[in-house]
Design a protein around this motif. Sequence first.
Motif, mmCIF file in Angstrom:
data_model
loop_
_atom_site.group_PDB
_atom_site.id
_atom_site.type_symbol
_atom_site.label_atom_id
_atom_site.label_comp_id
_atom_site.label_asym_id
_atom_site.label_seq_id
_atom_site.Cartn_x
_atom_site.Cartn_y
_atom_site.Cartn_z
ATOM 1 N N ARG A 56 46.288 -16.429 1.753
ATOM 2 C CA ARG A 56 44.908 -15.959 2.012
ATOM 3 C C ARG A 56 44.349 -16.769 3.093
ATOM 4 N N GLU A 57 44.763 -17.936 3.658
ATOM 5 C CA GLU A 57 44.184 -18.848 4.368
ATOM 6 C C GLU A 57 44.921 -18.733 5.855
ATOM 7 N N SER A 58 45.582 -17.704 6.049
ATOM 8 C CA SER A 58 46.164 -17.394 7.360
ATOM 9 C C SER A 58 45.114 -17.318 8.193
ATOM 10 N N LYS A 59 45.452 -17.441 9.477
ATOM 11 C CA LYS A 59 44.514 -17.363 10.595
ATOM 12 C C LYS A 59 44.132 -15.747 10.895
ATOM 13 N N TYR A 60 45.061 -14.930 10.557
ATOM 14 C CA TYR A 60 44.945 -13.558 10.698
ATOM 15 C C TYR A 60 43.925 -13.026 9.562
ATOM 16 N N VAL A 61 44.211 -13.430 8.640
ATOM 17 C CA VAL A 61 43.510 -12.908 7.373
ATOM 18 C C VAL A 61 41.845 -13.225 7.487
ATOM 19 N N LYS A 62 41.704 -14.592 7.834
ATOM 20 C CA LYS A 62 40.482 -15.020 7.932
ATOM 21 C C LYS A 62 39.786 -14.422 9.106
ATOM 22 N N ALA A 63 40.440 -14.072 10.261
ATOM 23 C CA ALA A 63 39.846 -13.277 11.365
ATOM 24 C C ALA A 63 39.537 -12.071 11.082
ATOM 25 N N ILE A 64 40.114 -11.285 10.141
ATOM 26 C CA ILE A 64 39.481 -9.878 9.756
ATOM 27 C C ILE A 64 38.351 -10.214 9.208
ATOM 28 N N ASP A 65 38.389 -11.222 7.994
ATOM 29 C CA ASP A 65 37.182 -11.123 7.017
ATOM 30 C C ASP A 65 35.998 -11.393 8.212
ATOM 31 N N ASP A 66 36.198 -12.511 9.066
ATOM 32 C CA ASP A 66 35.330 -12.810 10.017
ATOM 33 C C ASP A 66 34.621 -11.781 10.947
ATOM 34 N N ASP A 111 34.046 -13.621 18.671
ATOM 35 C CA ASP A 111 35.044 -13.513 20.043
ATOM 36 C C ASP A 111 36.155 -14.362 19.331
ATOM 37 N N LYS A 112 35.905 -15.527 18.791
ATOM 38 C CA LYS A 112 36.870 -16.560 18.249
ATOM 39 C C LYS A 112 37.814 -15.532 17.166
ATOM 40 N N ALA A 113 37.162 -14.699 16.387
ATOM 41 C CA ALA A 113 37.984 -13.958 15.568
ATOM 42 C C ALA A 113 38.733 -13.013 16.215
ATOM 43 N N LEU A 114 38.145 -12.308 17.282
ATOM 44 C CA LEU A 114 38.711 -11.194 18.035
ATOM 45 C C LEU A 114 39.930 -11.716 18.709
ATOM 46 N N ALA A 115 39.593 -12.845 19.239
ATOM 47 C CA ALA A 115 40.777 -13.451 20.036
ATOM 48 C C ALA A 115 42.197 -13.491 19.108
ATOM 49 N N VAL A 116 41.950 -14.153 18.026
ATOM 50 C CA VAL A 116 43.278 -14.059 17.075
ATOM 51 C C VAL A 116 43.719 -12.874 16.567
ATOM 52 N N LEU A 117 42.807 -11.853 16.406
ATOM 53 C CA LEU A 117 43.408 -10.566 16.229
ATOM 54 C C LEU A 117 44.131 -9.818 17.173
#
Length: 478
Positions: A192-202, A216-222
């Motif tokens: 649950r600490e993966s970058k993608y999972v956290k980016a979706i939550d963010d 914007d930071k979360a969207l870049a990861v997604l």
Amino acid sequence: MILILLLLIFLLCLIGSWIYLLRDSKSYNIPGPMPLPIIGNGNLFLVDSSEFLQILSNLAYKFGDAYRVHILHHRYIVLSHPKYIEEIISSTETITKGKSYYFLRPWLGDGLLTSTGQKWKTHRKFLTPAFHYNILHSFLPVFLKNEKILSEQLKRRADGSLIELFPIFALAALDNIAESIMGVSFEAQKDRESKYVKAIDDDVLFALTPYKRLQDKALAVLHNHTKDVIEMRRQQLKNTSANKLNQNSEIGMKNKHAFLDLLLLAEVEGHGLDIESIRDEVETFMFEGHDTTASGLVYGLYCIAKHPEVQRKILEEQMEILGDDLERDPTFSELQQMKYLECVIKESLRLYPSVPIIERLITRDVEMSGMRLLKNSSIVINIFHMHRNPNVFEDPLEFRPERFDVSSSFKNPFSWVAFSAGPRNCIGQKFAMLELKVTLAALVRRFKILPGKREPQPCGDLILRSQNGVQVKILPRN
């Protein structure tokens, strides 16, 4: 002198605004509260999201199942009865989503949820086969695998203590939709600490706030992750020399990449889709099939916990279908036989629809359902209130799965629209129902579900959540 002039201009603006709003209100044959200058009826909605749905219901009790309000100078017609919504939701013309969906565009772009017109019609047509009834068979192993991981997570907490459901079920739903849509497993329940999972939550959080830099930071990861998956699958198809959906038995509808292959191999007017269009559709379905299903699972389990007689009937139905071995996985056919469980799911979605409100934009002056609707008006279909409307359902606050028995029938099929209806109904509703059945059936077989101490306070966000969470207790089932 300047101060007096500014004050005079301000007063003229107030008067002009009020005259406009009063005239605009009278241009409808629909009742509603009197608007104030400039803000319209915006003052009524300056409340916490947990109060928003109740405000809409209060206005319905006062003005009826069709009323109008103004937020600033924008018109909204709020409907909560099938006699008003049927013609609108069935129309092939009123398919444009309302302005409330605009904040999703940074993430979802111009995907199936937010697009309209010819682009929406074209994409809807070539994406529909990815959710055909026969294709659901290929999703079942994914759901069964992730349900077992979820059960293991819950088994560690099966001691009668309170469990907050949303964070746990959101990860399970994310695993299901990611592997089904992208063909890759994120193992969100385990990481649950993966970058993608956290980016979706963010992004879900920051889409509703002014924190654009964080969004914007979360969207870049997604976006980057989605592009990587798309490019990897594109290369795999290239290596097999596949360029048509029916050219190779190993592509398209016959493998776990069905959805992604449809996008990569589809042609519109002789040309393939660009990478941005493919990404928009992938991320749209990641969003739509993630939070909505999590909400359905959470409130479904909550309703089961509150009604032990219902829980007992679900278990008895499975014993009849599965026989003595309740530990084995049900087949696709056996899941279709779980009719009572399906009634339970539909009744929980009646009381707690995953999407409580949908919105359409009127693109030209028109008369529908006996209402005069002006161009650029927003039509708000209050699913949450309609499903609890005493003019639509008898004893609407009672949990009665038998309402959905085959022997029962509603006066209007548009009384229950948990998956919307008409041309813009939920393309993945059979997918969602299968996931809900697999997960809830397994949890009832393995655990005794007990209610928590408090009632949820549903929030009027895009997805139905709860201000105070949704909690249950579980114990191992002997």
